[in-house]
Scaffold this motif. Structure first.
Motif, PDB file in Angstrom:
ATOM      1  N   TYR A   1      43.182  59.735   2.683  1.00 42.87           N
ATOM      2  CA  TYR A   1      43.842  59.418   3.950  1.00 42.87           C
ATOM      3  C   TYR A   1      42.817  59.131   5.051  1.00 42.87           C
ATOM      4  O   TYR A   1      41.721  59.684   5.042  1.00 42.87           O
TER       5      TYR A   1
ATOM      6  N   THR B   1      30.533  52.324  14.180  1.00 43.65           N
ATOM      7  CA  THR B   1      30.114  53.724  14.267  1.00 43.65           C
ATOM      8  C   THR B   1      31.358  54.599  14.354  1.00 43.65           C
ATOM      9  O   THR B   1      32.325  54.261  15.034  1.00 43.65           O
ATOM     10  N   GLY B   2      31.304  55.702  13.638  1.00 42.62           N
ATOM     11  CA  GLY B   2      32.419  56.638  13.652  1.00 42.62           C
ATOM     12  C   GLY B   2      33.553  56.256  12.716  1.00 42.62           C
ATOM     13  O   GLY B   2      34.591  56.916  12.686  1.00 42.62           O
TER      14      GLY B   2
HETATM   15  N1  LIG Z   1      39.311  60.186   6.367  1.00 43.02           N
HETATM   16  C1  LIG Z   1      39.016  60.926   7.442  1.00 43.02           C
HETATM   17  N2  LIG Z   1      39.916  61.807   7.932  1.00 43.02           N
HETATM   18  C2  LIG Z   1      39.627  62.561   9.023  1.00 43.02           C
HETATM   19  N3  LIG Z   1      38.469  62.510   9.701  1.00 43.02           N
HETATM   20  C3  LIG Z   1      37.545  61.652   9.286  1.00 43.02           C
HETATM   21  C4  LIG Z   1      37.754  60.814   8.140  1.00 43.02           C
HETATM   22  N4  LIG Z   1      36.659  60.051   7.940  1.00 43.02           N
HETATM   23  C5  LIG Z   1      35.803  60.393   8.934  1.00 43.02           C
HETATM   24  N5  LIG Z   1      36.322  61.351   9.733  1.00 43.02           N
HETATM   25  C6  LIG Z   1      35.645  61.967  10.902  1.00 43.02           C
HETATM   26  O1  LIG Z   1      35.204  60.952  11.772  1.00 43.02           O
HETATM   27  C7  LIG Z   1      33.957  61.255  12.345  1.00 43.02           C
HETATM   28  C8  LIG Z   1      32.949  60.117  12.177  1.00 43.02           C
HETATM   29  O2  LIG Z   1      32.710  59.872  10.797  1.00 43.02           O
HETATM   30  P1  LIG Z   1      31.276  59.491  10.201  1.00 43.02           P
HETATM   31  O3  LIG Z   1      30.206  60.357  10.746  1.00 43.02           O
HETATM   32  O4  LIG Z   1      31.422  59.440   8.724  1.00 43.02           O
HETATM   33  O5  LIG Z   1      31.103  58.011  10.784  1.00 43.02           O
HETATM   34  P2  LIG Z   1      29.987  56.913  10.471  1.00 43.02           P
HETATM   35  O6  LIG Z   1      30.706  55.685  10.085  1.00 43.02           O
HETATM   36  O7  LIG Z   1      28.975  57.435   9.524  1.00 43.02           O
HETATM   37  O8  LIG Z   1      29.339  56.707  11.913  1.00 43.02           O
HETATM   38  P3  LIG Z   1      27.824  56.279  12.306  1.00 43.02           P
HETATM   39  O9  LIG Z   1      27.736  54.800  12.092  1.00 43.02           O
HETATM   40  O10 LIG Z   1      27.778  56.627  13.761  1.00 43.02           O
HETATM   41  O11 LIG Z   1      26.900  57.061  11.476  1.00 43.02           O
HETATM   42  C9  LIG Z   1      33.491  62.546  11.692  1.00 43.02           C
HETATM   43  O12 LIG Z   1      33.720  63.619  12.595  1.00 43.02           O
HETATM   44  C10 LIG Z   1      34.370  62.665  10.464  1.00 43.02           C
HETATM   45  O13 LIG Z   1      34.581  64.002  10.123  1.00 43.02           O
END
Ligand SMILES: Nc1ncnc2c1ncn2[C@@H]1O[C@H](COP(=O)(O)OP(=O)(O)OP(=O)(O)O)[C@@H](O)[C@H]1O
Ligand SMILES: Nc1nc2c(ncn2[C@@H]2O[C@H](COP(=O)(O)OP(=O)(O)O)[C@@H](O)[C@H]2O)c(=O)[nH]1
Ligand SMILES: [Mg+2]
Ligand SMILES: [Mg+2]
Lengths: 264, 232
Positions: free
Chosen positions: A11, A37-38
């Motif tokens: 999800y 990002t995020g």
């Molecule tokens: N499927 C999901 N359900 C709920 N929360 C999520 C889910 N995927 C990611 N998150 C939350 O979203 C936030 C950002 O995710 P993440 O750090 O993986 O992003 P990223 O794409 O690696 O960003 P960046 O490019 O800044 O490194 C985190 O707090 C993570 O726990």
């Protein structure tokens, strides 16, 4: 022997089902993970590192050769199937480089002799040399990253390799990617960099915490990728010049103009 | 009734991990009562209450919080019993590593923060070495190599421990913790500690505030390692 891993979709952040229901990555394939990002890129490879069994935010499930991994497979570092270069830029462990590497070698059942090899390899990726007796915590971001890369490549030699944003530490990303992605491995690279993204076979596009779609690198992209590599080499060359304190006197981008004029 | 004792330094993630485990048990229709022990203040009780389980708060004030927890286990058990619970969960204050409030038949869970440095497992005492389960939190903040070294150090101190790498934020690993809770033994009428609490019978224990040696009586240990009984 690992032939494939399966990521069963879960999800997204809003609790909606992920658009991509299943991803299968075969031995020898390099997958990219892209997205704003995020958007959940690190979380996705985090799920794979832990071989998640519907026990993380995303509720994804990871299968190895189509089967659920055992508890021991998931946790025992000597059996560990996954090597991960995380996004963390610095070490928090309060110890010397040499001591740290020999401890890690012991955990992974690797020979102590690799310690010197790791430092040697790290020093080919970074600027100022890292020494065995340096404290881990005083290393710069780039030095730490280089050491993490070398440690993953030599000590955590595993069939699945996960790489989170190798481009943003000022180290040689091409060389780093090459040392990490050995022959016959399953490799995933999280990246914001088109040069790296187009070097992969396929890329998973993340959005809002979910896997939005999978894009295969097209033949056209493969062609563009070669050009991008040339631009990248040029940038690297310029970067080294600037780093050495030299003046940049000319810019040789003829190869790009030649290509486009030929097309016309 | 099963009793789970969750120990670990403040901020290590005890509450976060326990909340995820409580939710998993609830989904399986298993009922829990939670007691949070602390010294002066905590708002953990409010966090537990949000899960929808009965919560009791125990503030030890002037008493050592671990001794207080042990002294009151009987009452906690009968309270959980009166709630018709399958589990009593006790979160300790986690101020001292030397006490381990685990009893023989309880499930002893030590929550330990992976960012606290790879030598931490060697520094802490019975609360890790006599635990059944070591839950390692905050692995998301360090490299894989550091996590693997941390794990090895825990096994040096407690080779029997089952190590669960958990994330208090995402809940990763907490399902596994809940499974272990389900496998735990039933507590008996007469529980006994796994490890004795340290001797602490001296004038300081009863409120003396003067520092110099001449003011103290009791079982006392000098910095050079000499331990003696001074008194009548
Ligand atoms: N499927 C999901 N359900 C709920 N929360 C999520 C889910 N995927 C990611 N998150 C939350 O979203 C936030 C950002 O995710 P993440 O750090 O993986 O992003 P990223 O794409 O690696 O960003 P960046 O490019 O800044 O490194 C985190 O707090 C993570 O726990
Ligand atoms: N990054 C990260 N933070 C965590 C993790 N587990 C807990 N935390 C945070 O650490 C802080 C302390 O957690 P808490 O459960 O209150 O600790 P307690 O004092 O041991 O009960 C909180 O802000 C949590 O959100 C984890 O695995 N990773
Ligand atoms: Mg990320
Ligand atoms: Mg707490």
């Amino acid at each position: 022997m690992i032939d494939k891993i399966t990521v069963t979709g879960g999800y997204d952040k809003q609790g909606n089902k992920e658009p991509v229901e299943e991803v299968i990555i075969q031995k020898g394939e390099i997958f990219g993970v892209v997205g704003p990002t995020g958007s959940g890129k690190s979380s996705l490879i985090g799920d794979i590192e832990q071989l998640a069994q519907e026990d993380t935010f995303s509720k994804r499930k990871i299968l190895i050769n189509g089967e659920e991994p055992s508890y021991d497979d998931r946790t025992n570092p000597r059996k560990k199937m996954v090597a991960q270069l995380s996004q963390n830029m610095n070490f928090l462990a309060d110890m010397e480089v040499g001591e740290f590497l020999s401890l890690h070698a012991k955990c992974r059942g690797a020979k102590n002799a690799c310690v010197d090899k790791v430092i040697e390899l790290a020093n080919t990726l970074t600027g100022e040399p890292i020494k065995k007796e340096h404290e881990l915590t005083i290393l710069s971001g780039g030095q730490s990253r280089a050491l993490m890369v070398a440690d993953v490549a030599i000590i955590s030699d595993s069939p699945i390799v996960l790489i989170d944003e190798i481009e943003n530490a000022g180290i040689r990303k091409h060389d780093a990617l090459k040392v990490l992605s050995g022959h016959g491995k399953i490799v995933m690279v999280v990246t914001h960099d088109p040069v790296l993204a187009l070097m992969t076979d396929k890329r998973i596009v993340m959005k809002n915490g979910g896997m939005e779609k999978i894009v295969s690198t097209s033949p056209q992209e493969k062609f563009i990728s070669k050009k991008l590599n040339k631009i990248d080499e040029l940038m690297l060359h310029l970067r080294e010049k600037v780093r050495r304190g030299e003046l940049v006197e000319d810019l040789d981008i003829d190869f790009l103009e030649l290509e486009s004029s030929r097309k016309k | 009734m099963k009793m789970v004792i969750v120990a670990g330094t403040p901020g290590s993630g005890k509450t976060a991990v326990l909340i995820h485990a409580l939710k998993s048990l609830k989904l399986k229709n298993l009922k829990s009562s939670v007691v949070k022990i602390d010294c002066l203040y905590t708002d953990d009780d409010k966090k537990f209450a949000k899960v929808g389980v009965p919560v009791k708060l125990g503030l030890s004030m002037d008493m050592c919080p671990d001794h207080y927890a042990i002294y009151n286990l009987e009452d906690m058990l009968s309270w959980a019993h009166s709630n018709d619970s399958d589990y009593l969960m006790v979160e300790t204050a986690g101020l001292c590593h030397r006490c381990a409030p685990y009893t023989i038949n309880s499930l002893g869970v030590c929550v330990i923060d992976a960012t606290s440095g790879p030598n931490t497992p060697l520094k802490v005492g019975p609360f890790l070495s006599t635990a059944d389960i070591a839950v390692v939190t905050k692995g998301d903040m360090i490299s894989q190599a550091e996590r693997e070294i941390f794990r090895e150090k825990i096994l040096e101190v407690n080779p029997e421990a089952k190590i669960i790498e958990a994330n208090g934020l995402s809940g990763q690993g907490c399902l596994e913790l809940a499974d272990e809770m389900m496998k735990a033994k039933e507590v008996s009428e007469e529980e006994e500690l796994r490890h004795s609490a340290p001797l602490a019978v001296c004038t300081l224990c009863v409120g003396e505030t003067k520092v110099n040696k001449k003011h103290h009586r009791g079982i006392l240990r000098r910095i050079d390692g000499f331990e003696s009984y001074k008194g009548e």
